[in-house]
Motif scaffolding. Structure first.
Motif, PDB file in Angstrom:
ATOM      1  N   MET A   1       0.857  -1.190   0.000  1.00  0.00           N
ATOM      2  CA  MET A   1       0.000   0.000   0.000  1.00  0.00           C
ATOM      3  C   MET A   1       0.894   1.241   0.000  1.00  0.00           C
ATOM      4  O   MET A   1       1.644   1.473   0.942  1.00  0.00           O
ATOM      5  N   LYS A   3       0.535   4.720   0.357  1.00  0.00           N
ATOM      6  CA  LYS A   3      -0.283   5.858   0.728  1.00  0.00           C
ATOM      7  C   LYS A   3       0.426   6.622   1.830  1.00  0.00           C
ATOM      8  O   LYS A   3       1.201   6.050   2.613  1.00  0.00           O
ATOM      9  N   LEU A   6      -3.414   6.708   6.166  1.00  0.00           N
ATOM     10  CA  LEU A   6      -4.261   5.526   6.250  1.00  0.00           C
ATOM     11  C   LEU A   6      -5.654   5.946   6.722  1.00  0.00           C
ATOM     12  O   LEU A   6      -5.795   6.609   7.749  1.00  0.00           O
ATOM     13  N   ASP A  68      -9.366   1.873   4.435  1.00  0.00           N
ATOM     14  CA  ASP A  68      -8.237   0.982   4.135  1.00  0.00           C
ATOM     15  C   ASP A  68      -8.063  -0.098   5.196  1.00  0.00           C
ATOM     16  O   ASP A  68      -7.524  -1.178   4.917  1.00  0.00           O
ATOM     17  N   LYS A  91      -9.331  -5.425   4.021  1.00  0.00           N
ATOM     18  CA  LYS A  91      -8.980  -4.391   4.994  1.00  0.00           C
ATOM     19  C   LYS A  91      -7.916  -4.905   5.960  1.00  0.00           C
ATOM     20  O   LYS A  91      -8.001  -6.034   6.457  1.00  0.00           O
ATOM     21  N   CYS A 288       0.916  -1.096   7.858  1.00  0.00           N
ATOM     22  CA  CYS A 288      -0.026  -1.086   6.735  1.00  0.00           C
ATOM     23  C   CYS A 288       0.553  -0.367   5.522  1.00  0.00           C
ATOM     24  O   CYS A 288       0.433  -0.828   4.386  1.00  0.00           O
TER      25      CYS A 288
END
Length: 328
Positions: A1, A3, A6, A68, A91, A288
């Motif tokens: 991921m 990003k 989050l 997410d 998720k 994450c």
């Protein structure tokens, strides 16, 4: 991921969820996007406070494309089914302790998250308390030599109102073991990096309000590397205690959540246990976003739950119970 921030949803809007919401707000790279509770009014109250969306149905939150990851803060009985559903929806998951009410449920959760390629972290927040991190570091550095024995006490008077679900064996499990035990049975092997291999426990029903379940336990644990630890717990004493004694070949440690003594001398601890939740959430975000494995991952905390299951069995049978990491 890949990003920078989050977006998370809370499953459950009770007191634990409030602590998670405050911990989320204390971090810069995470935002609360949604709150779900079967009592939609509770979800709306918490969501409004943090400018998030409210849901009354789990599937609606899990189908929200902006979410997410989820923090599971619901009653103990539904942890497993909610974690599995979240994993299947893609998720990442931070689930409050206890991870689940059985080792079999833990295995389902681990398998679902591994199959989906999502993070599974358990809210063992005491691993983030500064005093506990300091104790673990001192032991690793050999500050008291080889650890031989640990004694930990957690005594309190937990009296939930109106026959709360905390006192319902089906919804919450044995309260002293599954509400408070997940912290206590987790931290002792974590200090010394040595899993528990055998337990012998005795428990009793001491107070009327806990009729039908044991409210006090005394447990002796043998660790893989030869150490012995003792944990005593009760939720029915009006004079509390929460401390640990650690005896080594070259010294000793005594500590509470805010105070640390090494060989009889106080060692300063810079900050209090209040930083535990924000720190735990920061680790979850890092895992994450950057694909890391959390310290309190599903397989790590499965062992904690296997120990608790063994404690329960030992107290019921009056016999020692082996814990080998896969079965109890």
């Amino acid at each position: 991921m890949m990003k920078d921030v989050l977006s998370v949803g809370l499953i459950g809007a009770g007191s634990n969820a409030g602590g998670h919401a405050r911990g989320i707000a204390a971090n810069e790279n995470i935002r609360l996007a949604a709150v779900m509770d079967i009592d939609r009014s509770r979800a709306e109250a918490l969501a409004t406070e943090y400018n998030a969306r409210a849901y009354g149905v789990l599937d609606d939150l899990l189908n929200d494309p902006e979410v997410d990851a989820v923090h599971v803060c619901s009653i103990h009985k539904v942890h497993a089914e909610q974690v599995v559903a979240a994993a299947r929806a893609g998720k990442h998951v931070l689930v409050e302790k206890p991870m689940a009410l059985s080792v079999a449920e833990c295995d389902r959760m681990i398998a679902a998250c591994e199959d989906a390629g999502v993070v599974l972290m358990v809210g063992q927040v005491m691993r983030h308390f500064p005093v506990n991190l300091k104790v673990k570091a001192l032991i690793q550095e050999g500050a008291i030599g080889e650890v031989g024995h640990m004694i930990r006490r957690r005594y309190g008077n937990f009296d939930p109102p109106d026959r709360s679900w905390y006192l319902d064996l089906e919804l919450g499990g044995v309260c002293v073991l599954y509400c408070f035990g997940p912290h206590e049975y987790d931290i002792l092997p974590w200090y010394i990096d040595s899993p528990v291999v055998k337990v012998y426990s005795q428990g009793s029903e001491s107070a009327e309000r806990y009729a039908g379940q044991k409210d006090s336990y005394s447990t002796i644990m043998n660790h893989k590397d030869g150490m012995v630890s003792v944990l005593t717990q009760t939720v029915v004493t009006h004079t509390g205690a929460h401390d640990t004694y650690i005896m080594g070949s070259e010294g000793s440690i005594w500590m509470t959540n805010q105070k640390l003594m090494v060989n009889g001398k106080e060692v300063p601890v810079d900050v209090t246990s209040r930083v535990g939740m924000p720190s735990q959430i920061a680790e979850f975000v890092d895992c994450c976003i950057n694909g890391k494995v959390p310290d309190a991952n599903g397989r790590s905390v499965r062992h904690t739950m296997a120990v608790i299951e063994a404690v329960k069995l030992s107290a019921e049978s009056g016999e020692p119970v082996m814990v080998n990491g896969e079965d109890v």
